[in-house]
Design an enzyme around this catalytic site. Sequence first.
Site, short mmCIF file in Angstrom:
data_model
loop_
_atom_site.label_atom_id
_atom_site.label_comp_id
_atom_site.label_asym_id
_atom_site.label_seq_id
_atom_site.Cartn_x
_atom_site.Cartn_y
_atom_site.Cartn_z
CG HIS A 133 0.61 59.21 33.20
ND1 HIS A 133 -0.48 58.56 33.72
CD2 HIS A 133 0.22 59.68 31.99
CE1 HIS A 133 -1.49 58.63 32.87
NE2 HIS A 133 -1.08 59.30 31.81
CE LYS A 559 3.06 60.66 21.07
NZ LYS A 559 2.73 59.92 19.82
#
Length: 892
Positions: A133, A559
């Site tokens: 990532h 999120k």
Amino acid sequence: MASLPPLQQNPDVRYLGRLLGDVIRELGGERLYERTEHIRSASVNRHRNRHLGGSALDLQLEQLSFSETVDFVRGFMLFSMLANVAEDRAEATVKRTMGVAEVIAALEAQSIDKQRIIDLLGTAEIMPVLTAHPTEVRRKSLIDHRSRIAELMQLRGSGAHTTAQGDDVEAAITRQIALLWQTRPLRTQQLNVTDEVENALSFLKSAFLDILPGLYNQWEVAFGQRLGSFLKVGSWIGGDRDGNPYVTAQSLEYAHARAAEMVLTHYLDELHALGAELSLSDSICSADAEITALADASPDTSPHRYDEPYRRAIVGLYARLSATFDALLNKAPPRPSQYIAEPYAAPVEFEADLRTIARSLARIGGEALASNGALGRLIRAVKTFGFHLATVDMRQNSAVHERVVAELLKTAGIAADYQSLNEAERVVLLRQQLIDPRGLRVRGAVYSSDTESELAIMDMVARSHARFGADCVRKYIVSMATSVSDLLEAQLLLKEAGLFMLGDAVQAPILAVPLFETIADLDAAPEIMAEYFALPELADMFANRGVQEVMIGYSDSNKDGGYLASNWMLSRASRALAPVFDAAGLTMQLFHGRGGSVGRGGGSAFEAVRGQPHGTVNGRIRITEQGEVIAAKYGTPETAASSLEAMAAATILATLEPDRLPPADIERFSVAMDGLSKEAFSSYQALVYGEAQFADFFRAVTPVNEIATLKIGSRPASRKKSQAIEDLRAIPWVFSWAQARVMLPGWYGAGQALAGFKDRGLLKEMAGNWSFFTNVLANMEMVLAKSDMAIAAEYMQLADDQVLAQRLFAQIRSGWQQAHDQLLEITGQSRLLERNPTLNHATRLRLPYIEPLNLLQVELIKRKRGGEDDPKIDEGIKVSINAIATALRNSG
């Protein structure tokens, strides 16, 4: 606000800062040094006197040319990097978490004997999983120099004045800083998957292959007996294709082959050294039948070793391992054997030969000769790493599986429009196909590129299993899992490659693992798993395996719902899943998809594991390690050993330690958290998804578009070509807010929820007695301390629509103030980090060095967005992103 105590700088920070200043003066010139020193002093004085905020003019930043700006930012970036080294050293001198030996003592004090811990470790699986990532902005070259400086500072701290090579220690440190100064901080080319594999391999070697066998030796001393290999390492690199079109069958093959090459080379080197060590002569100590047989089977007939059976045996092992290297990788090893021999069919054969040597040595020299030292470490390495080194997880989005399965079913004439079926109809059809021994692929049919790619990946996994052993791939992560059919689709694709078979002889070497990522999916997880476990076709598979893994996603849930709601839903889902697994007679294994930032599950890993809901760990846990966290936790042998021991210790405690709260208190606290979570979720959603222009605002007032140009990973920033927040990956979402010093994902919504909660005494009771709530508040406090609304206000000037920007920023600033005030009231502090002096010191030390970087970044972005095309502007922006991330540490 209470006055701040005087800031005493860490002497290592002062020392490294002085050396950096000397390097800048010598290599950057007196003018750069003087301007850098002026800005540094002015910023430090402002923070010391609490005159915060302002503009670039206050620090005379406007006097820097573009070239000087880039050099200045590099200097502050390197100071932060060196400060990180000093802080890590300071933390290492004060052990902050319990080790395994301390855990044994703590549990024995609670009447939990050592044998119970040993029994637990016999079935345990603890695994950090490295991912690619893209949150590590530093080049590997910078990280390598940093690691060397850390090693030299360790040497200096021990009182040494020269290195093993005879160099003066201070001169060697200065040399490394000079090399850092002259090393390009930015990548000029986009990383590809093979680059990511190579970067990960360096950590797999230094932090795991070199360190873990020695740790096992320490643990066995503490327990007083042999232990199984309960802690291993995993990786997503080369197998994680969720949203990454560049992960292919070829990249997976590369990842497996390079890992095998590294681990086999390590074994060959260790064998070579062992041959030099085991010089025992049977004219002095009689050889037993086992070692004689192994020596006689060796092709070594040298007259120089006729009386040295252990060396002759090792020559034979080396020849076989050299042949294994050739057979698996189709090339000779760096130091090939001069003899021809049969390759090992599996690691267990090699391990068996090593144990033969160990048993023979034990008979003539005791356990000290047999199991300690190089031979014992090599046996442990083979048992832990096999011929594959790290287990590579496969990962793909459920939407891709759905499209591929639909095409296969349509081409095979089974279902004309699978995607139009409802969930119940899909499950019925998939169950039928899973028990059908025939495959779905039609010979000669032309499939879409997506389908061809997915089938090629599955076929490559099957070949890797045959080549490197089944441990090379054990888990298949299904991202965005929302239903039982999502799991069955993955299993149907595995079936196409012969990796899933039901019937009389169940074959399911790869576990399909759902990843529940959104708030709604976490809420539905127990029901989905109950339905999955109830499928009669899979009963034998579950019975044979005994364990099922579920992955829970911190980043996307945050999120989706904000910090407080995400953390509570993750905890609540974990707790709600436990009885579902108990009813199915299965052991639950949770895989925590954590990032480095608090907004993506960051914070103390030890406290996070130890604070998991009681009854949900069971000695089995996997945790993602990604981006800047990998270098922070595994960058040096000391930090790697500390991180691995902390993970093992926390898992043991979380499993065996009695619940510290009575059930009635947990129920009261949970009801309170349900209400808080609902309010926080509502506030967060109203801002991020309820404001029609919020996505435009976010892209205007943060450097998200500039971050997307950094060459820090092989994955695109968004899952789709869309400007919507929903389609943006969690990493650039969190990273961008951190750069702008808002850090919204780490606190927004919490202040509003806490302010509206009437029972203040209950909140304080939760903060004082409930580890879950304590950890949530501690991590939020760290984020609040690193955020800065005065600096954030500067970023608001980047927006063209100032009315929108100021209106939304007013809501954000109000939310920050609420979170700040509520946290202090609940925890009984007069200022942030009052009860964490170490973190407070480190944070306050950084702030004067981050503020000028933020102000310069804003100015450079204004110029770039205004149309100026000087390449130094673009370079300055990118280096500033790098520098701010380095200073904040856990920003991604």
